[in-house]
Design a protein around this motif. Structure first.
Motif, PDB file in Angstrom:
ATOM      1  N   VAL A 108      -1.130   6.878   8.889  1.00  0.00           N
ATOM      2  CA  VAL A 108      -0.449   5.868   9.712  1.00  0.00           C
ATOM      3  C   VAL A 108       0.846   6.432  10.289  1.00  0.00           C
ATOM      4  O   VAL A 108       1.128   6.259  11.481  1.00  0.00           O
ATOM      5  CB  VAL A 108      -0.164   4.586   8.884  1.00  0.00           C
ATOM      6  N   LEU A 109       1.629   7.109   9.458  1.00  0.00           N
ATOM      7  CA  LEU A 109       2.883   7.724   9.942  1.00  0.00           C
ATOM      8  C   LEU A 109       2.592   8.677  11.096  1.00  0.00           C
ATOM      9  O   LEU A 109       3.252   8.646  12.139  1.00  0.00           O
ATOM     10  CB  LEU A 109       3.575   8.521   8.823  1.00  0.00           C
ATOM     11  N   ILE A 110       1.583   9.536  10.892  1.00  0.00           N
ATOM     12  CA  ILE A 110       1.242  10.550  11.902  1.00  0.00           C
ATOM     13  C   ILE A 110       0.766   9.883  13.188  1.00  0.00           C
ATOM     14  O   ILE A 110       1.220  10.205  14.283  1.00  0.00           O
ATOM     15  CB  ILE A 110       0.176  11.525  11.338  1.00  0.00           C
ATOM     16  N   GLU A 111      -0.144   8.915  13.053  1.00  0.00           N
ATOM     17  CA  GLU A 111      -0.715   8.269  14.235  1.00  0.00           C
ATOM     18  C   GLU A 111       0.365   7.583  15.082  1.00  0.00           C
ATOM     19  O   GLU A 111       0.431   7.776  16.298  1.00  0.00           O
ATOM     20  CB  GLU A 111      -1.752   7.227  13.792  1.00  0.00           C
ATOM     21  N   ILE A 112       1.228   6.806  14.442  1.00  0.00           N
ATOM     22  CA  ILE A 112       2.223   6.039  15.204  1.00  0.00           C
ATOM     23  C   ILE A 112       3.300   6.950  15.786  1.00  0.00           C
ATOM     24  O   ILE A 112       3.623   6.878  16.975  1.00  0.00           O
ATOM     25  CB  ILE A 112       2.836   4.910  14.341  1.00  0.00           C
ATOM     26  N   LEU A 113       3.846   7.847  14.975  1.00  0.00           N
ATOM     27  CA  LEU A 113       4.966   8.662  15.467  1.00  0.00           C
ATOM     28  C   LEU A 113       4.536   9.729  16.474  1.00  0.00           C
ATOM     29  O   LEU A 113       5.322  10.130  17.330  1.00  0.00           O
ATOM     30  CB  LEU A 113       5.734   9.286  14.303  1.00  0.00           C
ATOM     31  N   ALA A 114       3.288  10.167  16.399  1.00  0.00           N
ATOM     32  CA  ALA A 114       2.826  11.179  17.368  1.00  0.00           C
ATOM     33  C   ALA A 114       2.433  10.557  18.703  1.00  0.00           C
ATOM     34  O   ALA A 114       2.498  11.220  19.737  1.00  0.00           O
ATOM     35  CB  ALA A 114       1.651  11.964  16.791  1.00  0.00           C
ATOM     36  N   SER A 115       2.040   9.279  18.701  1.00  0.00           N
ATOM     37  CA  SER A 115       1.434   8.721  19.918  1.00  0.00           C
ATOM     38  C   SER A 115       2.328   7.780  20.721  1.00  0.00           C
ATOM     39  O   SER A 115       2.061   7.509  21.882  1.00  0.00           O
ATOM     40  CB  SER A 115       0.158   7.948  19.554  1.00  0.00           C
ATOM     41  N   ARG A 116       3.401   7.264  20.115  1.00  0.00           N
ATOM     42  CA  ARG A 116       4.225   6.301  20.843  1.00  0.00           C
ATOM     43  C   ARG A 116       5.236   6.996  21.753  1.00  0.00           C
ATOM     44  O   ARG A 116       5.646   8.122  21.495  1.00  0.00           O
ATOM     45  CB  ARG A 116       4.971   5.381  19.865  1.00  0.00           C
ATOM     46  N   THR A 117       5.652   6.299  22.788  1.00  0.00           N
ATOM     47  CA  THR A 117       6.660   6.862  23.698  1.00  0.00           C
ATOM     48  C   THR A 117       8.038   6.816  23.018  1.00  0.00           C
ATOM     49  O   THR A 117       8.228   6.074  22.045  1.00  0.00           O
ATOM     50  CB  THR A 117       6.753   6.043  24.999  1.00  0.00           C
ATOM     51  N   GLY A 118       8.984   7.567  23.570  1.00  0.00           N
ATOM     52  CA  GLY A 118      10.338   7.580  23.025  1.00  0.00           C
ATOM     53  C   GLY A 118      10.942   6.184  22.968  1.00  0.00           C
ATOM     54  O   GLY A 118      11.551   5.787  21.964  1.00  0.00           O
ATOM     55  N   GLU A 119      10.741   5.400  24.051  1.00  0.00           N
ATOM     56  CA  GLU A 119      11.283   4.031  24.098  1.00  0.00           C
ATOM     57  C   GLU A 119      10.655   3.174  23.007  1.00  0.00           C
ATOM     58  O   GLU A 119      11.346   2.401  22.334  1.00  0.00           O
ATOM     59  CB  GLU A 119      11.010   3.384  25.477  1.00  0.00           C
ATOM     60  N   GLN A 120       9.340   3.286  22.856  1.00  0.00           N
ATOM     61  CA  GLN A 120       8.654   2.490  21.831  1.00  0.00           C
ATOM     62  C   GLN A 120       9.185   2.830  20.438  1.00  0.00           C
ATOM     63  O   GLN A 120       9.421   1.945  19.625  1.00  0.00           O
ATOM     64  CB  GLN A 120       7.140   2.753  21.888  1.00  0.00           C
ATOM     65  N   ILE A 121       9.391   4.122  20.181  1.00  0.00           N
ATOM     66  CA  ILE A 121       9.871   4.536  18.861  1.00  0.00           C
ATOM     67  C   ILE A 121      11.278   3.980  18.602  1.00  0.00           C
ATOM     68  O   ILE A 121      11.557   3.455  17.522  1.00  0.00           O
ATOM     69  CB  ILE A 121       9.823   6.073  18.704  1.00  0.00           C
ATOM     70  N   LYS A 122      12.130   4.029  19.603  1.00  0.00           N
ATOM     71  CA  LYS A 122      13.486   3.480  19.436  1.00  0.00           C
ATOM     72  C   LYS A 122      13.433   1.979  19.122  1.00  0.00           C
ATOM     73  O   LYS A 122      14.200   1.481  18.291  1.00  0.00           O
ATOM     74  CB  LYS A 122      14.324   3.738  20.695  1.00  0.00           C
ATOM     75  N   ASP A 123      12.535   1.263  19.805  1.00  0.00           N
ATOM     76  CA  ASP A 123      12.378  -0.178  19.542  1.00  0.00           C
ATOM     77  C   ASP A 123      11.846  -0.429  18.135  1.00  0.00           C
ATOM     78  O   ASP A 123      12.287  -1.347  17.446  1.00  0.00           O
ATOM     79  CB  ASP A 123      11.429  -0.817  20.576  1.00  0.00           C
ATOM     80  N   ILE A 124      10.889   0.391  17.717  1.00  0.00           N
ATOM     81  CA  ILE A 124      10.317   0.243  16.363  1.00  0.00           C
ATOM     82  C   ILE A 124      11.412   0.414  15.309  1.00  0.00           C
ATOM     83  O   ILE A 124      11.492  -0.356  14.350  1.00  0.00           O
ATOM     84  CB  ILE A 124       9.173   1.269  16.128  1.00  0.00           C
ATOM     85  N   VAL A 125      12.261   1.432  15.496  1.00  0.00           N
ATOM     86  CA  VAL A 125      13.357   1.697  14.538  1.00  0.00           C
ATOM     87  C   VAL A 125      14.270   0.466  14.421  1.00  0.00           C
ATOM     88  O   VAL A 125      14.629   0.044  13.317  1.00  0.00           O
ATOM     89  CB  VAL A 125      14.171   2.954  14.969  1.00  0.00           C
ATOM     90  N   LYS A 126      14.611  -0.144  15.571  1.00  0.00           N
ATOM     91  CA  LYS A 126      15.479  -1.341  15.563  1.00  0.00           C
ATOM     92  C   LYS A 126      14.808  -2.500  14.837  1.00  0.00           C
ATOM     93  O   LYS A 126      15.413  -3.171  13.998  1.00  0.00           O
ATOM     94  CB  LYS A 126      15.778  -1.767  17.011  1.00  0.00           C
ATOM     95  N   VAL A 127      13.554  -2.761  15.185  1.00  0.00           N
ATOM     96  CA  VAL A 127      12.829  -3.892  14.601  1.00  0.00           C
ATOM     97  C   VAL A 127      12.613  -3.681  13.095  1.00  0.00           C
ATOM     98  O   VAL A 127      12.743  -4.614  12.302  1.00  0.00           O
ATOM     99  CB  VAL A 127      11.481  -4.117  15.340  1.00  0.00           C
ATOM    100  N   TYR A 128      12.304  -2.454  12.703  1.00  0.00           N
ATOM    101  CA  TYR A 128      12.103  -2.126  11.285  1.00  0.00           C
ATOM    102  C   TYR A 128      13.372  -2.455  10.503  1.00  0.00           C
ATOM    103  O   TYR A 128      13.332  -3.103   9.458  1.00  0.00           O
ATOM    104  CB  TYR A 128      11.768  -0.642  11.149  1.00  0.00           C
ATOM    105  N   ASN A 129      14.499  -2.028  11.054  1.00  0.00           N
ATOM    106  CA  ASN A 129      15.802  -2.268  10.434  1.00  0.00           C
ATOM    107  C   ASN A 129      16.042  -3.763  10.242  1.00  0.00           C
ATOM    108  O   ASN A 129      16.455  -4.223   9.178  1.00  0.00           O
ATOM    109  CB  ASN A 129      16.886  -1.659  11.343  1.00  0.00           C
ATOM    110  N   LYS A 130      15.733  -4.526  11.297  1.00  0.00           N
ATOM    111  CA  LYS A 130      15.974  -5.967  11.294  1.00  0.00           C
ATOM    112  C   LYS A 130      15.021  -6.704  10.340  1.00  0.00           C
ATOM    113  O   LYS A 130      15.439  -7.542   9.545  1.00  0.00           O
ATOM    114  CB  LYS A 130      15.785  -6.486  12.724  1.00  0.00           C
ATOM    115  N   GLU A 131      13.732  -6.361  10.418  1.00  0.00           N
ATOM    116  CA  GLU A 131      12.735  -7.130   9.666  1.00  0.00           C
ATOM    117  C   GLU A 131      12.633  -6.745   8.192  1.00  0.00           C
ATOM    118  O   GLU A 131      12.206  -7.547   7.374  1.00  0.00           O
ATOM    119  CB  GLU A 131      11.368  -7.030  10.350  1.00  0.00           C
ATOM    120  N   PHE A 132      12.986  -5.511   7.870  1.00  0.00           N
ATOM    121  CA  PHE A 132      12.838  -5.067   6.473  1.00  0.00           C
ATOM    122  C   PHE A 132      14.183  -4.719   5.821  1.00  0.00           C
ATOM    123  O   PHE A 132      14.212  -4.229   4.697  1.00  0.00           O
ATOM    124  CB  PHE A 132      11.873  -3.874   6.393  1.00  0.00           C
TER     125      PHE A 132
END
Length: 291
Positions: A82-106
């Motif tokens: 899962v780590l490999i699939e998501i981090l290798a395939s998402r765009t830079g913008e998507q990854i930055k958004d994921i980091v923000k949401v992860y921080n907020k939700e967890f």
């Protein structure tokens, strides 16, 4: 959902055939009209794989990616796929958004959680990808040098300079990397993938190969992952579901084309052979129907 029993066909038609934005609007209107949370209502009506799939579809895409990463990291062991699939395939913008949401939700930092669960060169490359800040465009002056550096770091020496692989593959743009791979093939007569397989092992090898494949073609990367999820002994429904949900509005038609070219069978018929019931019907909606 009213009364005894559930009309799954209507639920599928209204949710699996809509975009995520539309599903979020339906959720809001449902709350207004009936004073109930649609997700909770669906959860109490559905079960099994169909419930898991509908819950995934009702989650905004960035929140869904963040929750998949959290699930992959928490508890005993790590789901590196899962780590490999998501981090290798998402765009830079998507990854930055994921980091923000992860921080907020967890209430946790994704980088810290990844570093707690991984190590070595594999961890270094994950952290680089997590920055979501690849260089842009093609730097003509660096193409030959990058190809030579990759050769010198692997095939051209005894042992491997993993750092060089990580720096080049983790930071250059996809367009730039494509040209580097061509230059590498001309120079060495082999594909960069063969060098990676010969020089690295385990999670680092898998992550480097995923980065290379996504630079070449993200739809091909997902077509292969879908094929593997259904052609193992037993279906890997977690992977199948995750890819169908996350790519249904992004590049599903390209994935379908790649799948057909690579395996000579349509994605639709492969899903038909490997799944059943309402869960199967929902996946049919997500793959865009019979091709």
């Amino acid at each position: 959902m009213k009364g005894i029993g559930t009309d799954e066909d209507v639920i599928l038609m209204l949710l699996a055939a809509r975009s995520n934005d539309q599903r979020q609007q339906i959720k809001a209107e449902y709350k207004k009209a009936y004073g109930k949370d649609l997700v909770s209502s669906l959860k109490s009506e559905l079960g099994g794989l169909l419930e898991s799939l509908i819950m995934a579809l009702m989650t905004p895409p960035t929140s869904y990616d963040a929750s998949q990463l959290n699930k992959a990291l928490k508890g005993a062991g790590t789901d590196d796929e899962v780590l490999i699939e998501i981090l290798a395939s998402r765009t830079g913008e998507q990854i930055k958004d994921i980091v923000k949401v992860y921080n907020k939700e967890f209430s946790a930092k994704l980088e810290k959680d990844i570093c707690g669960d991984t190590s070595g060169h594999y961890q270094r490359l994950l952290v680089i990808l997590l920055q979501g800040s690849r260089e842009e465009g093609v730097d003509e002056g660096k193409i030959e040098k990058d190809a030579k550096d990759l050769y010198a770091a692997g095939e051209g020496k005894f042992g491997t300079d993993e750092e060089k692989f990580i720096t080049i593959l983790g930071n250059r743009s996809a367009e730039h990397l494509m040209k580097v791979f061509d230059a590498y093939k001309k120079m060495c007569g082999t594909d960069i993938e063969d060098s990676i397989k010969g020089e690295t092992t385990g999670n680092l090898e898998n992550l480097l190969l995923a980065v290379v494949q996504c630079a070449r073609s993200v739809p091909v990367f997902f077509a292969e992952a879908l094929y593997k999820s259904m052609r193992r002994a037993g279906t890997d429904d977690d992977t199948l579901m995750r890819i169908m949900v996350t790519r249904s509005e992004t590049d599903m038609l390209d994935i379908r084309d790649s799948f057909k070219k690579m395996y000579g069978a349509s994605l639709y018929t492969t899903i038909q052979e490997d799944t059943t019931g309402d869960y199967q019907k929902a996946l049919f909606y997500l793959c865009g129907g019979n091709d």
